[in-house]
Design a protein around this motif. Structure first.
Motif, PDB file in Angstrom:
ATOM      1  N   ASP A 212      41.230  17.164  59.980  1.00  9.44           N
ATOM      2  CA  ASP A 212      39.848  17.017  60.443  1.00  9.44           C
ATOM      3  C   ASP A 212      39.214  15.721  59.938  1.00  9.44           C
ATOM      4  O   ASP A 212      38.022  15.501  60.132  1.00  9.44           O
ATOM      5  CB  ASP A 212      39.012  18.202  59.964  1.00  9.44           C
ATOM      6  N   ALA A 213      39.999  14.895  59.277  1.00  8.24           N
ATOM      7  CA  ALA A 213      39.480  13.634  58.748  1.00  8.24           C
ATOM      8  C   ALA A 213      39.088  12.706  59.891  1.00  8.24           C
ATOM      9  O   ALA A 213      39.704  12.727  60.960  1.00  8.24           O
ATOM     10  CB  ALA A 213      40.544  12.965  57.876  1.00  8.24           C
ATOM     11  N   GLU A 214      38.032  11.930  59.655  1.00  6.30           N
ATOM     12  CA  GLU A 214      37.613  10.894  60.607  1.00  6.30           C
ATOM     13  C   GLU A 214      37.432   9.606  59.828  1.00  6.30           C
ATOM     14  O   GLU A 214      36.314   9.234  59.453  1.00  6.30           O
ATOM     15  CB  GLU A 214      36.300  11.292  61.308  1.00  6.30           C
ATOM     16  N   PRO A 215      38.557   8.908  59.547  1.00  6.57           N
ATOM     17  CA  PRO A 215      38.485   7.704  58.709  1.00  6.57           C
ATOM     18  C   PRO A 215      37.557   6.664  59.297  1.00  6.57           C
ATOM     19  O   PRO A 215      37.481   6.521  60.517  1.00  6.57           O
ATOM     20  CB  PRO A 215      39.934   7.190  58.699  1.00  6.57           C
ATOM     21  N   SER A 216      36.845   5.980  58.395  1.00  9.15           N
ATOM     22  CA  SER A 216      35.919   4.927  58.811  1.00  9.15           C
ATOM     23  C   SER A 216      35.664   4.039  57.605  1.00  9.15           C
ATOM     24  O   SER A 216      35.672   4.527  56.462  1.00  9.15           O
ATOM     25  CB  SER A 216      34.601   5.558  59.288  1.00  9.15           C
ATOM     26  N   PRO A 217      35.439   2.745  57.826  1.00  7.22           N
ATOM     27  CA  PRO A 217      35.091   1.870  56.704  1.00  7.22           C
ATOM     28  C   PRO A 217      33.718   2.186  56.111  1.00  7.22           C
ATOM     29  O   PRO A 217      33.361   1.668  55.064  1.00  7.22           O
ATOM     30  CB  PRO A 217      35.126   0.462  57.312  1.00  7.22           C
ATOM     31  N   GLU A 218      32.953   3.063  56.772  1.00 14.79           N
ATOM     32  CA  GLU A 218      31.639   3.477  56.266  1.00 14.79           C
ATOM     33  C   GLU A 218      31.701   4.862  55.636  1.00 14.79           C
ATOM     34  O   GLU A 218      30.656   5.443  55.351  1.00 14.79           O
ATOM     35  CB  GLU A 218      30.613   3.516  57.417  1.00 14.79           C
ATOM     36  N   ALA A 219      32.912   5.397  55.460  1.00 22.63           N
ATOM     37  CA  ALA A 219      33.023   6.782  54.993  1.00 22.63           C
ATOM     38  C   ALA A 219      33.950   6.906  53.783  1.00 22.63           C
ATOM     39  O   ALA A 219      34.789   6.042  53.535  1.00 22.63           O
ATOM     40  CB  ALA A 219      33.516   7.679  56.132  1.00 22.63           C
ATOM     41  N   ALA A 220      33.757   8.001  53.041  1.00 26.06           N
ATOM     42  CA  ALA A 220      34.568   8.310  51.862  1.00 26.06           C
ATOM     43  C   ALA A 220      35.213   9.678  52.051  1.00 26.06           C
ATOM     44  O   ALA A 220      34.688  10.533  52.772  1.00 26.06           O
ATOM     45  CB  ALA A 220      33.684   8.316  50.619  1.00 26.06           C
ATOM     46  N   TRP A 221      36.345   9.867  51.391  1.00 32.63           N
ATOM     47  CA  TRP A 221      37.062  11.158  51.448  1.00 32.63           C
ATOM     48  C   TRP A 221      37.277  11.672  50.036  1.00 32.63           C
ATOM     49  O   TRP A 221      37.712  10.929  49.151  1.00 32.63           O
ATOM     50  CB  TRP A 221      38.423  10.986  52.133  1.00 32.63           C
ATOM     51  N   ILE A 222      36.999  12.969  49.834  1.00 32.29           N
ATOM     52  CA  ILE A 222      37.407  13.629  48.592  1.00 32.29           C
ATOM     53  C   ILE A 222      37.999  14.981  48.953  1.00 32.29           C
ATOM     54  O   ILE A 222      37.481  15.687  49.829  1.00 32.29           O
ATOM     55  CB  ILE A 222      36.239  13.762  47.580  1.00 32.29           C
TER      56      ILE A 222
ATOM     57  N   ARG B  63      28.792   8.250  55.030  1.00 30.95           N
ATOM     58  CA  ARG B  63      29.295   9.617  55.185  1.00 30.95           C
ATOM     59  C   ARG B  63      30.336   9.912  54.118  1.00 30.95           C
ATOM     60  O   ARG B  63      31.101   9.028  53.730  1.00 30.95           O
ATOM     61  CB  ARG B  63      29.900   9.782  56.578  1.00 30.95           C
ATOM     62  N   ILE B  64      30.322  11.171  53.641  1.00 27.93           N
ATOM     63  CA  ILE B  64      31.357  11.671  52.735  1.00 27.93           C
ATOM     64  C   ILE B  64      32.015  12.861  53.402  1.00 27.93           C
ATOM     65  O   ILE B  64      31.333  13.839  53.736  1.00 27.93           O
ATOM     66  CB  ILE B  64      30.751  12.087  51.370  1.00 27.93           C
ATOM     67  N   ASP B  65      33.320  12.770  53.630  1.00 16.27           N
ATOM     68  CA  ASP B  65      34.076  13.927  54.102  1.00 16.27           C
ATOM     69  C   ASP B  65      34.636  14.636  52.886  1.00 16.27           C
ATOM     70  O   ASP B  65      35.438  14.072  52.134  1.00 16.27           O
ATOM     71  CB  ASP B  65      35.222  13.488  55.023  1.00 16.27           C
TER      72      ASP B  65
ATOM     73  N   ALA C 263      36.892   4.046  53.211  1.00 14.85           N
ATOM     74  CA  ALA C 263      36.500   3.007  52.256  1.00 14.85           C
ATOM     75  C   ALA C 263      36.756   3.452  50.815  1.00 14.85           C
ATOM     76  O   ALA C 263      36.968   2.620  49.928  1.00 14.85           O
ATOM     77  CB  ALA C 263      35.027   2.665  52.446  1.00 14.85           C
ATOM     78  N   LEU C 264      36.694   4.755  50.574  1.00 15.93           N
ATOM     79  CA  LEU C 264      36.808   5.290  49.216  1.00 15.93           C
ATOM     80  C   LEU C 264      37.520   6.630  49.317  1.00 15.93           C
ATOM     81  O   LEU C 264      37.163   7.448  50.161  1.00 15.93           O
ATOM     82  CB  LEU C 264      35.387   5.473  48.656  1.00 15.93           C
ATOM     83  N   VAL C 265      38.548   6.825  48.487  1.00 14.17           N
ATOM     84  CA  VAL C 265      39.334   8.061  48.563  1.00 14.17           C
ATOM     85  C   VAL C 265      39.578   8.620  47.170  1.00 14.17           C
ATOM     86  O   VAL C 265      39.959   7.885  46.261  1.00 14.17           O
ATOM     87  CB  VAL C 265      40.706   7.806  49.243  1.00 14.17           C
ATOM     88  N   THR C 266      39.317   9.916  46.988  1.00 15.58           N
ATOM     89  CA  THR C 266      39.777  10.615  45.787  1.00 15.58           C
ATOM     90  C   THR C 266      40.574  11.838  46.225  1.00 15.58           C
ATOM     91  O   THR C 266      40.068  12.662  46.992  1.00 15.58           O
ATOM     92  CB  THR C 266      38.592  11.042  44.897  1.00 15.58           C
ATOM     93  N   VAL C 267      41.827  11.894  45.779  1.00 10.85           N
ATOM     94  CA  VAL C 267      42.646  13.082  46.015  1.00 10.85           C
ATOM     95  C   VAL C 267      42.852  13.735  44.649  1.00 10.85           C
ATOM     96  O   VAL C 267      43.483  13.154  43.766  1.00 10.85           O
ATOM     97  CB  VAL C 267      43.993  12.726  46.668  1.00 10.85           C
TER      98      VAL C 267
ATOM     99  N   ARG D 172      28.140   9.650  43.568  1.00 12.59           N
ATOM    100  CA  ARG D 172      27.370   8.481  43.118  1.00 12.59           C
ATOM    101  C   ARG D 172      28.076   7.185  43.473  1.00 12.59           C
ATOM    102  O   ARG D 172      27.430   6.188  43.816  1.00 12.59           O
ATOM    103  CB  ARG D 172      27.124   8.580  41.613  1.00 12.59           C
ATOM    104  N   ARG D 173      29.409   7.153  43.389  1.00 12.44           N
ATOM    105  CA  ARG D 173      30.133   5.925  43.761  1.00 12.44           C
ATOM    106  C   ARG D 173      29.981   5.635  45.244  1.00 12.44           C
ATOM    107  O   ARG D 173      29.805   4.490  45.647  1.00 12.44           O
ATOM    108  CB  ARG D 173      31.626   6.054  43.397  1.00 12.44           C
ATOM    109  N   ALA D 174      30.037   6.681  46.065  1.00 18.21           N
ATOM    110  CA  ALA D 174      29.874   6.494  47.511  1.00 18.21           C
ATOM    111  C   ALA D 174      28.490   5.912  47.807  1.00 18.21           C
ATOM    112  O   ALA D 174      28.345   5.016  48.651  1.00 18.21           O
ATOM    113  CB  ALA D 174      30.074   7.816  48.247  1.00 18.21           C
ATOM    114  N   ASP D 175      27.474   6.408  47.100  1.00 19.68           N
ATOM    115  CA  ASP D 175      26.120   5.876  47.277  1.00 19.68           C
ATOM    116  C   ASP D 175      26.032   4.430  46.796  1.00 19.68           C
ATOM    117  O   ASP D 175      25.414   3.584  47.448  1.00 19.68           O
ATOM    118  CB  ASP D 175      25.099   6.730  46.529  1.00 19.68           C
ATOM    119  N   ALA D 176      26.655   4.139  45.648  1.00 19.03           N
ATOM    120  CA  ALA D 176      26.609   2.770  45.110  1.00 19.03           C
ATOM    121  C   ALA D 176      27.271   1.801  46.089  1.00 19.03           C
ATOM    122  O   ALA D 176      26.844   0.645  46.219  1.00 19.03           O
ATOM    123  CB  ALA D 176      27.300   2.711  43.753  1.00 19.03           C
ATOM    124  N   ASP D 177      28.280   2.259  46.812  1.00 18.38           N
ATOM    125  CA  ASP D 177      28.958   1.420  47.802  1.00 18.38           C
ATOM    126  C   ASP D 177      28.224   1.403  49.141  1.00 18.38           C
ATOM    127  O   ASP D 177      28.680   0.764  50.085  1.00 18.38           O
ATOM    128  CB  ASP D 177      30.402   1.900  48.019  1.00 18.38           C
TER     129      ASP D 177
END
Ligand code: TXA
Ligand code: MG
Length: 299
Positions: free
Chosen positions: A223-233, A272-274, A243-247, A263-268
């Motif tokens: 269900d991921a929707e990768p984007s340079p404006e989005a983060a995944w955890i 969107r955060i998935d 743009a940002l990934v934590t597994v 907070r890191r997603a906001d600082a960047d």
């Protein structure tokens, strides 16, 4: 500094708290002001030792068993209040929330100050801080000091349990799980979302834990929707393009990382955060509670 009525943030095992003398009405008022906290949301009184609970609260039979089993640790017990605390601490309720933390810096501080209020050391509505840097991001200029301790071990706020009745009632899920409570009290249950929660647990009336980015709760990596404006955890690796990934290796690692990740997603400046959903068992109940609160009412 605390003894003179100052405000000092410090690490507990759950999240950083903003500490002040529980019996100093002026200091308590400054805590509400620094956080921008609504005055109808009561504070937790932190103690160095469960033996002192009787000085601020009436220790019920259920409360005594809970403290014996889980203190010190990530548990907060709501008990009938004893007179003497500034009314702002309990927001005028007849009950008081008590917690005996386990983290060394919190214990060492409490040993020299006595009872401290310590709400999570964030601006009201923001994610709780799990590092001292996150405390300063929100509260620099509004507090007197922060103890530069480690990143907190649990990463989610304590389990809040109403112990005024015959069985424990979980008002806020945390690292002391319902399963663990039910081993002691088979009748223990969690408060229903909605009306009962709003009545018994003032904090749940307010929006919580939310980053500025929109949080989308997703079942899995498909269900991921990768984007340079989005983060995944999550627990699974997403397809490339975020743009940002934590597994995280497991649910505990996910919980520990979550608020700092927000907070890191906001600082960047991400939009969107998935956040991947986890099974609602054990600590997964608390993690899903925070994810739902962060994602609700934003789309
Ligand atoms: O892990 C934690 O509990 C952290 C660390 C610093 O100890 N503290 C924390 O405090 O999360 P705070 O203020 O952010 O959250 C306290 C929660 C709120 O949801 C509040 O409404 C609830 O506890 N609470 C406090 N007193 C209460 C009472 N008398 N009855 C019901 N809920 C209460
Ligand atoms: Mg809080």
């Amino acid at each position: 500094m605390l003894r003179r009525g100052g405000l000092c943030a410090l690490p507990t095992e759950t999240v950083y708290g903003l500490a002040a003398l529980a019996r100093d009405a002026d200091a308590v008022a400054r805590v509400f002001a620094a956080k921008g906290r609504p005055s109808d949301n009561p504070l937790i009184v932190h103690l160095g030792d469960a033996a002192g609970t009787g000085e601020v609260a009436e220790v019920t039979a259920v409360g005594a068993r809970l403290l014996a089993a889980f203190a010190p640790g990530p548990l907060t017990v709501v008990l009938p209040a004893r007179p003497g605390l500034p009314p702002a601490v309990t927001a005028g309720l007849s009950t008081v929330a008590v917690r005996i933390p386990d983290a060394p810096l919190a214990c060492a501080t409490l040993a020299i100050t006595g009872p401290l209020v310590a709400p999570s050391a964030n601006r009201s509505g923001r994610p709780s801080p799990t590092t001292w840097q996150a405390v300063l991001d929100d509260l620099d200029g509004h507090i007197d000091a922060v103890l530069q301790g480690p990143q907190t071990a649990v990463g989610l706020e304590s389990t809040v349990v109403d112990a005024t009745g015959d069985v424990p009632l979980v008002l806020r899920p945390g690292a002391v799980t319902l399963d663990a409570l039910q081993e002691l009290f088979p009748g223990a249950r969690a408060v229903d979302a909605g009306a009962e929660a709003a009545r018994r647990s003032p904090g749940t009336r307010h929006r919580h834990y939310a980053p500025r980015a929109r949080v989308r709760l997703v079942p899995g990596a498909t269900d991921a929707e990768p984007s340079p404006e989005a983060a995944w955890i999550g627990l699974d690796a997403p397809p490339p393009g975020y743009a940002l990934v934590t597994v995280a290796p497991d649910v505990a690692g996910y919980a520990r990382a979550l608020f700092d990740f927000f907070r890191r997603a906001d600082a960047d400046g991400l939009e969107r955060i998935d956040a991947q959903a986890v099974p609602e068992t054990g600590l997964g109940v608390a993690l899903m509670d925070r994810l739902r609160r962060a994602s609700s009412g934003r789309e």
